[in-house]
Motif scaffolding. Structure first.
Motif, mmCIF file in Angstrom:
data_model
loop_
_atom_site.group_PDB
_atom_site.id
_atom_site.type_symbol
_atom_site.label_atom_id
_atom_site.label_comp_id
_atom_site.label_asym_id
_atom_site.label_seq_id
_atom_site.Cartn_x
_atom_site.Cartn_y
_atom_site.Cartn_z
ATOM 1 N N SER A 1 8.762 -8.963 15.858
ATOM 2 C CA SER A 1 7.961 -7.766 16.118
ATOM 3 C C SER A 1 8.378 -7.173 17.461
ATOM 4 C CB SER A 1 6.477 -8.105 16.136
ATOM 5 O OG SER A 1 6.197 -8.828 17.299
ATOM 6 N N GLY A 2 8.113 -5.890 17.627
ATOM 7 C CA GLY A 2 8.414 -5.249 18.904
ATOM 8 C C GLY A 2 7.657 -5.922 20.039
ATOM 9 N N GLU A 3 6.444 -6.364 19.720
ATOM 10 C CA GLU A 3 5.619 -7.007 20.751
ATOM 11 C C GLU A 3 6.285 -8.255 21.329
ATOM 12 O OE1 GLU A 3 1.860 -7.473 18.859
ATOM 13 O OE2 GLU A 3 1.270 -5.407 19.299
ATOM 14 N N PHE B 1 5.714 2.075 20.195
ATOM 15 C CA PHE B 1 4.945 3.070 19.446
ATOM 16 C C PHE B 1 4.667 2.631 18.010
ATOM 17 C CE2 PHE B 1 3.708 7.122 17.747
ATOM 18 C CZ PHE B 1 3.060 7.687 18.835
ATOM 19 N N ARG B 2 3.456 2.947 17.536
ATOM 20 C CA ARG B 2 3.114 2.735 16.126
ATOM 21 C C ARG B 2 2.562 4.030 15.563
ATOM 22 N NH1 ARG B 2 1.178 -2.704 17.140
ATOM 23 N NH2 ARG B 2 2.693 -4.093 16.175
ATOM 24 N N GLY B 3 2.978 4.355 14.338
ATOM 25 C CA GLY B 3 2.568 5.602 13.706
ATOM 26 C C GLY B 3 1.072 5.766 13.614
ATOM 27 N N VAL B 4 0.371 4.682 13.362
ATOM 28 C CA VAL B 4 -1.086 4.772 13.205
ATOM 29 C C VAL B 4 -1.759 5.268 14.493
ATOM 30 C CG1 VAL B 4 -1.450 3.119 11.329
ATOM 31 C CG2 VAL B 4 -1.273 2.291 13.677
ATOM 32 N N GLY C 1 4.126 10.496 13.382
ATOM 33 C CA GLY C 1 3.861 9.255 14.108
ATOM 34 C C GLY C 1 4.807 8.149 13.654
ATOM 35 N N ASP C 2 4.993 8.049 12.340
ATOM 36 C CA ASP C 2 5.895 7.015 11.815
ATOM 37 C C ASP C 2 7.343 7.285 12.225
ATOM 38 O OD1 ASP C 2 3.959 5.418 10.732
ATOM 39 O OD2 ASP C 2 4.119 6.243 8.711
ATOM 40 N N HIS C 3 7.718 8.547 12.277
ATOM 41 C CA HIS C 3 9.072 8.865 12.773
ATOM 42 C C HIS C 3 9.228 8.349 14.201
ATOM 43 C CE1 HIS C 3 9.567 12.378 9.697
ATOM 44 N NE2 HIS C 3 9.872 11.206 9.192
ATOM 45 N N GLY D 1 13.782 0.822 10.720
ATOM 46 C CA GLY D 1 12.952 0.344 9.604
ATOM 47 C C GLY D 1 13.601 0.650 8.274
ATOM 48 N N THR D 2 12.786 1.096 7.307
ATOM 49 C CA THR D 2 13.325 1.475 5.994
ATOM 50 C C THR D 2 13.829 2.920 6.014
ATOM 51 O OG1 THR D 2 11.210 2.363 5.235
ATOM 52 C CG2 THR D 2 11.606 0.017 4.816
ATOM 53 N N GLY D 3 13.506 3.636 7.098
ATOM 54 C CA GLY D 3 13.843 5.060 7.168
ATOM 55 C C GLY D 3 12.751 5.943 6.570
ATOM 56 N N ASN D 4 11.699 5.311 6.082
ATOM 57 C CA ASN D 4 10.605 6.065 5.440
ATOM 58 C C ASN D 4 9.275 5.814 6.123
ATOM 59 O OD1 ASN D 4 12.072 7.001 2.938
ATOM 60 N ND2 ASN D 4 12.358 4.791 2.811
ATOM 61 N N PRO D 5 8.459 6.895 6.240
ATOM 62 C CA PRO D 5 7.112 6.686 6.782
ATOM 63 C C PRO D 5 6.269 5.849 5.826
ATOM 64 C CG PRO D 5 7.340 8.915 5.925
ATOM 65 C CD PRO D 5 8.701 8.288 5.857
ATOM 66 N N THR E 1 6.651 -0.525 6.962
ATOM 67 C CA THR E 1 6.681 -1.285 8.211
ATOM 68 C C THR E 1 8.054 -1.948 8.344
ATOM 69 O OG1 THR E 1 6.032 -3.311 7.159
ATOM 70 C CG2 THR E 1 4.241 -1.897 7.949
ATOM 71 N N THR E 2 8.296 -2.506 9.509
ATOM 72 C CA THR E 2 9.559 -3.219 9.686
ATOM 73 C C THR E 2 9.537 -4.576 8.974
ATOM 74 O OG1 THR E 2 8.761 -3.928 11.854
ATOM 75 C CG2 THR E 2 10.271 -2.073 11.811
ATOM 76 N N ASP E 3 8.348 -5.091 8.637
ATOM 77 C CA ASP E 3 8.302 -6.292 7.784
ATOM 78 C C ASP E 3 8.929 -5.968 6.427
ATOM 79 O OD1 ASP E 3 7.060 -7.858 9.639
ATOM 80 O OD2 ASP E 3 5.100 -7.920 8.647
HETATM 81 N N1 UDP Z 1 7.856 2.493 10.688
HETATM 82 C C1 UDP Z 1 7.941 3.327 9.582
HETATM 83 N N2 UDP Z 1 8.717 2.957 8.520
HETATM 84 C C2 UDP Z 1 9.398 1.778 8.479
HETATM 85 C C3 UDP Z 1 9.284 0.918 9.609
HETATM 86 C C4 UDP Z 1 8.506 1.293 10.690
HETATM 87 O O1 UDP Z 1 7.345 4.394 9.563
HETATM 88 O O2 UDP Z 1 10.092 1.501 7.489
HETATM 89 C C5 UDP Z 1 7.105 2.937 11.883
HETATM 90 C C6 UDP Z 1 5.600 2.760 11.772
HETATM 91 O O3 UDP Z 1 4.973 3.846 12.445
HETATM 92 C C7 UDP Z 1 5.364 1.486 12.545
HETATM 93 C C8 UDP Z 1 6.401 1.578 13.647
HETATM 94 O O4 UDP Z 1 7.519 2.202 13.015
HETATM 95 O O5 UDP Z 1 4.065 1.401 13.066
HETATM 96 C C9 UDP Z 1 6.820 0.264 14.257
HETATM 97 O O6 UDP Z 1 7.095 -0.674 13.246
HETATM 98 P P1 UDP Z 1 6.174 -1.965 13.032
HETATM 99 O O7 UDP Z 1 4.722 -1.598 13.139
HETATM 100 O O8 UDP Z 1 6.607 -2.631 11.785
HETATM 101 O O9 UDP Z 1 6.604 -2.844 14.294
HETATM 102 P P2 UDP Z 1 6.104 -4.284 14.755
HETATM 103 O O10 UDP Z 1 4.641 -4.405 14.448
HETATM 104 O O11 UDP Z 1 6.890 -5.282 13.968
HETATM 105 O O12 UDP Z 1 6.438 -4.308 16.203
#
Ligand code: UDP
Length: 252
Positions: free
Chosen positions: A15-17, A59-62, A74-76, A135-139, A142-144
């Motif tokens: 995770s980014g964290e 940053f997180r889209g939410v 936000g997701d971008h 990520g997947t390139g799509n809003p 998630t990166t999971d």
């Molecule tokens: N995200 C997205 N599409 C993806 C992967 C990531 O839109 O395929 C965006 C989404 O806003 C997400 C942010 O990128 O909140 C960061 O990714 P993620 O929350 O998975 O990061 P982590 O929690 O692993 O640090």
């Protein structure tokens, strides 16, 4: 003689964290350097490594959506955050002489190459560490999910999910002293019991493609390498052997 690693090609999801250390935001370079050293150790064992890093430290889209903004934008922004993290990891890998390349799901040719399954496989065959950015390139993903998707695309033997704890527990071990740690558990059961190790889409994708998920502590120095060598603490989320499946079905 040292034991050969159980996996030939893996995807590591952090995770980014995990990159921000004790800072609370952004990137702690010493933490990224340590992650790079762990990846170098895996390469030295002969394991091919792909990496997916989240963006939650930046940053997180939410965060936009929760304040009434546009979720897609936000997701971008979140996906761009994963690119920043990926470039940081490449920098740390290059510093210690590990050949690596960033492939982004969103084209930004001035910064890095774009992802294609063919190119990713080519680089992995060459022994380069491939960092999957964007990520997947799509809003709305998630990166999971990106990690499970890339693992399936490149034919990874396992998806390593680095977390704050050393495996999958029945409850959060930091809050519940009675929480039990599983050595092995099925994807099915993780989904059924809503055990929060990765998002549902990621676990379902791994299950459908029979990809084991290895849950381990990313904060333990050398943890990645020791699990690859068959040591260390982790939980293996994998298809159940047929007999266990039958017993589970019989129990209803
Ligand atoms: N995200 C997205 N599409 C993806 C992967 C990531 O839109 O395929 C965006 C989404 O806003 C997400 C942010 O990128 O909140 C960061 O990714 P993620 O929350 O998975 O990061 P982590 O929690 O692993 O640090």
């Amino acid at each position: 003689m040292p034991q050969a690693p159980a996996y030939r090609r893996v995807v590591l999801k952090a995770s980014g964290e995990a990159l921000m250390g004790k800072q609370g935001f952004g990137i702690d370079v010493s933490v990224v350097d340590r992650m790079a050293a762990d990846i170098a150790e895996a390469r030295a064992l002969g394991v091919e490594v792909g990496v997916v890093i989240g963006g939650g430290n930046i940053f997180r889209g939410v965060a936009v959506a929760s304040k009434g903004g546009d979720r897609v934008t936000g997701d971008h922004m979140g996906m761009l955050a994963t690119v920043i993290n990926s470039l940081a990891l490449r920098t740390s890998l290059v510093k210690i002489g590990v050949e690596s390349v960033v492939l982004s799901a969103i084209a930004m040719p001035e910064l890095c190459e774009s992802f294609s399954q063919r190119q990713a496989t080519h680089y992995m065959n060459e022994g380069k560490v491939v960092i999957f950015a964007g990520g997947t390139g799509n809003p709305f993903f998630t990166t999971d999910s990106a990690a499970a998707l890339r693992a399936a695309e490149i034919g990874a033997d396992a998806l390593f999910k680095g977390t704050l704890v050393d495996g999958v527990y029945s409850a959060d071990p930091r809050r519940d002293a009675a929480a039990v740690r599983y050595e092995r558990i099925s994807h099915e059961r993780v989904l059924r019991e809503g055990l929060a190790i990765m998002d549902t889409a990621a676990i379902a994708l791994a299950r459908e493609n029979h990809i084991p998920i290895i849950v381990f502590s990313i904060h333990e120095k050398g943890g990645f390498g020791s699990i690859l060598r068959g040591e260390g603490h982790c939980t293996i989320v994998a298809d159940e052997p047929a007999a266990a499946q039958q017993a589970e079905t019989a129990r209803g």
